[in-house]
Design an enzyme around this catalytic site. Structure first.
Site, short mmCIF file in Angstrom:
data_model
loop_
_atom_site.label_atom_id
_atom_site.label_comp_id
_atom_site.label_asym_id
_atom_site.label_seq_id
_atom_site.Cartn_x
_atom_site.Cartn_y
_atom_site.Cartn_z
N PRO A 38 0.82 -1.22 0.00
CA PRO A 38 0.00 0.00 0.00
C PRO A 38 0.85 1.26 0.00
O PRO A 38 1.84 1.34 0.72
CB PRO A 38 -0.81 -0.12 1.29
CG PRO A 38 -0.13 -1.15 2.12
CD PRO A 38 0.60 -2.05 1.18
N CYS A 96 0.22 5.49 0.07
CA CYS A 96 -0.54 6.74 0.06
C CYS A 96 -0.15 7.59 -1.12
O CYS A 96 1.05 7.76 -1.40
CB CYS A 96 -0.24 7.55 1.32
SG CYS A 96 -1.00 6.90 2.79
N ALA A 115 -3.47 3.19 2.38
CA ALA A 115 -4.18 3.41 3.64
C ALA A 115 -5.41 4.25 3.35
O ALA A 115 -5.32 5.40 2.91
CB ALA A 115 -3.26 4.13 4.62
N GLN A 165 -6.18 -1.36 1.93
CA GLN A 165 -5.75 -1.24 3.32
C GLN A 165 -6.71 -0.30 4.04
O GLN A 165 -6.82 0.87 3.67
CB GLN A 165 -4.32 -0.70 3.38
CG GLN A 165 -3.75 -0.76 4.79
CD GLN A 165 -2.36 -0.16 4.87
OE1 GLN A 165 -2.14 0.97 4.45
NE2 GLN A 165 -1.42 -0.90 5.42
N TYR A 185 0.30 4.11 13.50
CA TYR A 185 -1.06 4.64 13.34
C TYR A 185 -1.97 4.07 14.43
O TYR A 185 -1.52 3.33 15.30
CB TYR A 185 -1.57 4.40 11.92
CG TYR A 185 -0.72 5.17 10.92
CD1 TYR A 185 -0.70 6.56 10.96
CD2 TYR A 185 0.10 4.53 9.99
CE1 TYR A 185 0.10 7.30 10.08
CE2 TYR A 185 0.91 5.25 9.11
CZ TYR A 185 0.91 6.63 9.17
OH TYR A 185 1.71 7.35 8.32
N ARG A 233 -1.57 -5.76 8.58
CA ARG A 233 -0.18 -5.25 8.53
C ARG A 233 0.24 -4.86 9.93
O ARG A 233 -0.44 -4.09 10.61
CB ARG A 233 -0.07 -4.06 7.58
CG ARG A 233 1.37 -3.57 7.47
CD ARG A 233 1.59 -2.60 6.34
NE ARG A 233 2.43 -3.22 5.32
CZ ARG A 233 3.13 -2.55 4.40
NH1 ARG A 233 3.06 -1.24 4.37
NH2 ARG A 233 3.87 -3.18 3.52
N ARG A 291 8.31 1.17 -3.24
CA ARG A 291 9.09 2.07 -4.12
C ARG A 291 9.61 1.34 -5.35
O ARG A 291 9.70 1.93 -6.44
CB ARG A 291 10.23 2.69 -3.30
CG ARG A 291 9.71 3.69 -2.28
CD ARG A 291 10.73 4.01 -1.22
NE ARG A 291 11.04 2.84 -0.40
CZ ARG A 291 11.87 2.87 0.64
NH1 ARG A 291 12.49 4.00 0.95
NH2 ARG A 291 12.11 1.78 1.36
C1 FMN Z 1 4.86 6.73 -1.32
C2 FMN Z 1 4.68 5.73 -0.21
C3 FMN Z 1 3.47 5.65 0.46
C4 FMN Z 1 3.25 4.69 1.45
N1 FMN Z 1 2.02 4.55 2.00
C5 FMN Z 1 1.76 3.50 2.82
C6 FMN Z 1 0.45 3.19 3.20
O1 FMN Z 1 -0.52 3.80 2.75
N2 FMN Z 1 0.27 2.16 4.06
C7 FMN Z 1 1.33 1.42 4.51
O2 FMN Z 1 1.13 0.49 5.30
N3 FMN Z 1 2.58 1.65 4.12
C8 FMN Z 1 2.82 2.66 3.26
N4 FMN Z 1 4.07 2.85 2.78
C9 FMN Z 1 5.13 1.89 3.13
C10 FMN Z 1 5.22 0.83 2.05
O3 FMN Z 1 4.03 0.07 1.93
C11 FMN Z 1 6.41 -0.12 2.30
O4 FMN Z 1 6.16 -0.86 3.46
C12 FMN Z 1 7.74 0.60 2.43
O5 FMN Z 1 7.86 1.62 1.47
C13 FMN Z 1 8.92 -0.36 2.29
O6 FMN Z 1 8.88 -1.02 1.05
P1 FMN Z 1 9.81 -0.56 -0.20
O7 FMN Z 1 11.24 -0.60 0.29
O8 FMN Z 1 9.53 -1.59 -1.25
O9 FMN Z 1 9.40 0.81 -0.59
C14 FMN Z 1 4.31 3.82 1.82
C15 FMN Z 1 5.54 3.95 1.18
C16 FMN Z 1 5.73 4.87 0.17
C17 FMN Z 1 7.06 4.91 -0.55
#
Ligand code: FMN
Length: 376
Positions: free
Chosen positions: A23, A25, A57, A99, A189, A237, A330
């Protein structure tokens, strides 16, 4: 045959492979409504071959949004634009989750690419700007000097409303056609605030002992499970560790995951962190041991996430049973076609994961002698 690209089943849902979009945002909704940004941003992950796409989220109540730009599912009108996204992703062969979230004391923060709340009056009107006083387990601010607001402590009626709002949002998520719901109990959260002694200073039955701090998350999971169709999986989560000596620890998460399993939760999305003062050693695969610990000690499938993306390691993590699914956030933004490419990198010569509209890529690869046409 690659394990990463083999199908996986949770309850009545079979995913075409074990790659997941975590997920994210987008801070791009107005009044919680999804729009064309969300449609395109998410749609490309279905085109790119992911097995499961989990939407950001999504506030179960307006005051549960991290910012005024978050998605919401607190009213029926918000269902239709989400259903459009779900239908498109289904058409691409991806499963879709959402989510469901409440940000608690980390709500009502500025959109991250702005300089605080710097919106002009015209922008406020155009963007449907809102700010409000957040709620939390205890009236303690998340962090001083960082755009957070001192929250009001929830009373029992407020807690009941949180549970009811998760339930109502889950019913709407089902109406939108989502295959799975992920309850957001991570990243500092609201539900994580109840779990962690760093934020929960209550003295009633929702605070104090670990059992009491777990109560709200378990009540939410149980209530959502009761309305979520039996053939659809329910995910949670967790921040498996707060990375803080006085906070929530891995063994707490194992105990919680066992209780969640007993209440019909089907998998844990194993993340970490979210509280001020944490010391997080972020690096490649740094959260994988959390997914492994929950899987091994609580006996639940897990989603590994966090700085993953090396294709061969992703395959190995799943093949060795360190986790059941590999989620990218990412990495998916960087390359929405990650699964399509990864599958070839693992030696797959078939192009059947590519949408038919892209089959001239295959022609090009043949001409170039690459991917499925590489000399062995
Ligand atoms: C732009 C962005 C928005 C995110 N929004 C959420 C979210 O809405 N809910 C959540 O649980 N994690 C959120 N995360 C965390 C990601 O889901 C993920 O756990 C975290 O970025 C690590 O993974 P990655 O290294 O592949 O980016 C967000 C991360 C990024 C980069």
């Amino acid at each position: 045959m690659s394990k990463l690209f083999s199908p996986a089943t949770l309850r009545g849902l079979t995913l075409r492979n074990r790659t997941v979009v975590a997920p994210m945002c987008q801070y791009s909704a107005q009044d919680g409504f999804a729009n064309d940004w969300h449609f395109v941003h998410l749609g490309r992950f279905g085109i790119g071959g992911f097995g499961l796409v989990i939407l950001e989220a999504t506030g179960v109540v307006p005051e549960g949004r991290i910012s005024y730009g978050d998605l919401g599912l607190w009213k029926d009108e918000q269902i239709a634009p989400l259903a459009r996204i779900v239908d498109f992703l289904h058409g691409q062969g991806a499963a879709v989750g959402i989510q469901l979230a409440h940000a608690g004391r980390k709500a009502s923060t500025p959109v991250p690419w702005r300089n605080g709340f710097d919106e002009t009056e015209a922008e406020k009107a155009a963007l449907h700007f809102e700010s409000w006083t957040p709620v939390a387990p205890s009236a303690e601010i998340h962090a001083e000097g960082k755009n957070f607001t001192k929250p009001e402590a929830l009373d029992e009626a407020g807690i009941r409303n949180v549970i009811d709002s998760f339930v109502a949002a889950a019913i709407r998520a089902n109406q939108a056609g989502f295959d799975t719901v992920e309850i957001h109990a991570a990243h500092g959260y609201l539900l994580n605030q109840f779990l962690s002694p760093l934020a929960n200073k209550r003295t009633d039955r929702y605070g104090g002992s670990r059992e009491n701090r777990m109560r709200l998350v378990l009540e939410v999971a149980e209530a959502v499970r009761a309305v979520w169709p039996v053939d659809k999986p329910l995910l949670v989560r967790l921040s498996v560790s707060d990375w803080h000596p006085d906070g929530w620890q891995v063994e707490d998460s194992v105990a919680l995951a066992r209780e969640l399993k007993a209440r019909g939760v089907d998998a844990i999305d194993a993340s970490s962190g979210g509280f001020d003062g944490a010391s997080i050693p972020a690096g490649p695969e740094y959260q994988v041991p959390f997914a492994t610990a929950i899987r091994r000690d609580a006996g639940l499938p897990t989603i590994a996430v966090g700085l993953l993306g090396d294709v061969h390691r992703a395959e190995q993590i799943v093949a060795d049973g360190e986790a059941d699914f590999i989620a990218l956030a990412r990495g998916a933004l960087d390359n929405p076609n990650w699964p399509l490419h990864a599958r070839h990198e693992l030696g797959e010569t078939d192009y059947d994961l590519w949408p038919k509209q892209t089959n001239r890529v295959r022609e090009r690869d043949r001409s170039l002698g690459r991917r499925g046409f590489a000399a062995s």
